[in-house]
Scaffold this active site. Structure first.
Site, PDB file in Angstrom:
ATOM      1  N   THR A  89       0.851  -1.185   0.000  1.00 23.88           N
ATOM      2  CA  THR A  89       0.000   0.000   0.000  1.00 23.88           C
ATOM      3  C   THR A  89       0.890   1.239   0.000  1.00 23.88           C
ATOM      4  OG1 THR A  89      -0.134  -0.035   2.409  1.00 23.88           O
ATOM      5  CG2 THR A  89      -1.903  -1.125   1.205  1.00 23.88           C
ATOM      6  N   PRO A  90       0.469   2.297  -0.670  1.00 25.12           N
ATOM      7  CA  PRO A  90       1.342   3.469  -0.797  1.00 25.12           C
ATOM      8  C   PRO A  90       1.810   4.031   0.540  1.00 25.12           C
ATOM      9  CG  PRO A  90      -0.443   3.609  -2.391  1.00 25.12           C
ATOM     10  CD  PRO A  90      -0.745   2.418  -1.520  1.00 25.12           C
ATOM     11  N   PHE A 142      -3.450  -2.141  11.416  1.00 21.28           N
ATOM     12  CA  PHE A 142      -4.469  -1.116  11.553  1.00 21.28           C
ATOM     13  C   PHE A 142      -4.646  -0.772  13.041  1.00 21.28           C
ATOM     14  CE2 PHE A 142      -6.052  -2.923   7.439  1.00 21.28           C
ATOM     15  CZ  PHE A 142      -5.962  -1.752   6.702  1.00 21.28           C
ATOM     16  N   LYS A 170       4.811 -10.858   1.595  1.00 24.04           N
ATOM     17  CA  LYS A 170       3.443 -10.636   1.119  1.00 24.04           C
ATOM     18  C   LYS A 170       3.366 -10.540  -0.391  1.00 24.04           C
ATOM     19  CE  LYS A 170       1.883  -8.306   5.360  1.00 24.04           C
ATOM     20  NZ  LYS A 170       3.159  -8.405   6.109  1.00 24.04           N
TER      21      LYS A 170
END
Length: 418
Positions: A316-317, A406, A342
């Site tokens: 992800t950026p 997260f 990943k």
């Protein structure tokens, strides 16, 4: 020392890895996983086992080769488990078998499992049953199949272990945190043997829809094998995966006393919180850097000792930029080789940290860092050393593995030769 760690110095008893077990899209033995990582090809593909015709994302990394461990959980019992608990139980029992089934007083044996979302496949299915048929259609086992602690319960029951059976739920850091908690149990003398790891099954319609709408996952539905590309300038999100990874941990002296094979040591651990945002990491990677530095110090090492890093590397950026900044903070210009598992097996969420720790151990034992699949051009300004194209030989020595989740949960673990 930055972050919370397992101890304040390297004076605590060393903890050995004596067994490993995996259930992954790259294979269901540590050897098959290693071969898949070294091949450097993504396992992502179109998901055809569920109806995703209305979904924005239709790709993922599914478990392959489950027959290697499937006999460890009888088929009748597996049907009474959500897939996440089935994967976790199978991987844990495989690790226990690999360790030679160490003899231990039941009350001195513990289980620590990382899991982020619990039994989503069962929840999705039973919600559909409720919608179409009402309350009477809901499986009475649903509460027991969906609870996040189901895997820890299943493992402890099958082994008859009556010590702590814990579940760590820190999203993508859960598997690494489970290993860290196990380390503390052993070093404080509260357990003699610990099975630690993580398990996850997120390839369900509702979960995929949620992550798709969050814009966290890659939308390369037409070329799934090119979708996961950590640290690459052309990345657009991670690819969801599923699976489990477990290690058996014992104090090194105990392992040697029983003549056990040791794969390496879990030498250091640290965890931090960004205290910043539910979905976004700190741009400067300060929390991640504190976890890395804390784990290295916890192992009694300095940054220059680290031979390679298994990065969180989600593709992800924002996460990749944040982790690259953290690596620059910790290692400066002397950047160790970095790989991102990943890219090959997808993001296993709560299982990622444990599976990637096993990958780091394999790399340490083989003195080789696997390539990062699909990495073609490093994003300008990152200035880290991403291994790509082919495996890279390295000397034997300590490795660092990162897991950032997260909610701003950061966990780093150091492994080193025994």
């Amino acid at each position: 020392m930055p972050g919370s760690s397992s101890r304040g110095s390297a004076a605590q008893p060393p903890v050995a890895i004596t067994g490993m077990g995996v259930v992954t899209p790259g294979g269901c033995t540590p050897e098959e996983l290693w071969k898949a990582l070294c091949a450097g090809r993504s396992t992502a593909a179109e998901l055809t086992h569920i109806d995703l015709r209305r979904h924005r994302v239709r790709i993922g990394c599914r478990v392959r080769g489950l027959e290697a461990v499937d006999g460890l959980v009888p088929a009748k019992e597996a049907r009474r488990m959500d897939p996440f608990a089935h994967y976790g139980t199978a991987a844990a029992l495989a690790a226990h078998r690999d360790a030679g089934a160490p003899a231990v007083e039941p009350g001195r044996a513990a289980v620590v499992v990382g899991n982020a979302v619990g039994g989503r496949a069962t929840s999705d299915r039973e919600s559909a049953h409720f919608t179409t048929g009402g309350p009477a259609r809901v499986n009475p086992l649903m509460p027991l199949m969906t609870m996040p602690n189901a895997a820890a319960a299943q493992i402890s029951m099958r082994l008859g272990w009556t010590g702590p059976a814990w579940t760590a739920a820190n999203t993508c850091a859960s598997g690494a945190d489970a290993v860290g908690q196990a380390l503390m149990l052993l070093q404080t003398g509260r357990a003699d043997v610990v099975l630690a790891g993580g398990c996850e099954h997120t390839l369900t319609p509702v979960t995929l829809a949620g992550f798709g709408n969050l814009n966290a996952v890659s939308m390369r539905n037409e070329e799934p094998e090119r979708a996961s590309r950590p640290f690459d300038v052309d990345r657009d999100g991670f690819v969801m995966g599923e699976g489990a990874g477990f290690v058996v941990l014992e104090r090194l002296d105990d392992a040697r006393a029983r003549g056990a094979r040791t794969y390496g040591l879990v030498a250091g651990y640290a965890a931090t919180a960004d205290a910043h945002h539910l979905a976004m990491p700190r741009a400067d990677g300060a929390g991640a850097a504190a976890a890395m530095a804390g784990a290295i110090a916890d192992a009694g090492l300095v940054a220059e000792d680290i031979v390679h890093v298994n990065a969180h590397g989600t593709s992800t950026p924002h996460n990749d930029r944040s982790e690259a900044s953290a690596l620059r903070t910790v290692f400066g210009d002397a950047q160790p080789p970095v790989t991102a598992s990943k890219s090959v097996i997808g993001h296993l969420i709560g299982a990622a940290g444990a599976v990637e720790l096993i990958a780091a151990v394999q790399a340490m034992r083989h003195c080789e860092v696997p390539p990062t699949a699909n990495h073609e051009q490093l994003e300008p300004g990152m200035d880290i050393d991403v291994v790509h194209g082919a495996p890279r030989p390295v000397r034997s020595g300590p490795a660092l593995t990162n897991s950032f989740g997260f909610g701003g949960h950061n966990a780093s673990v150091v492994v080193m030769p025994a």
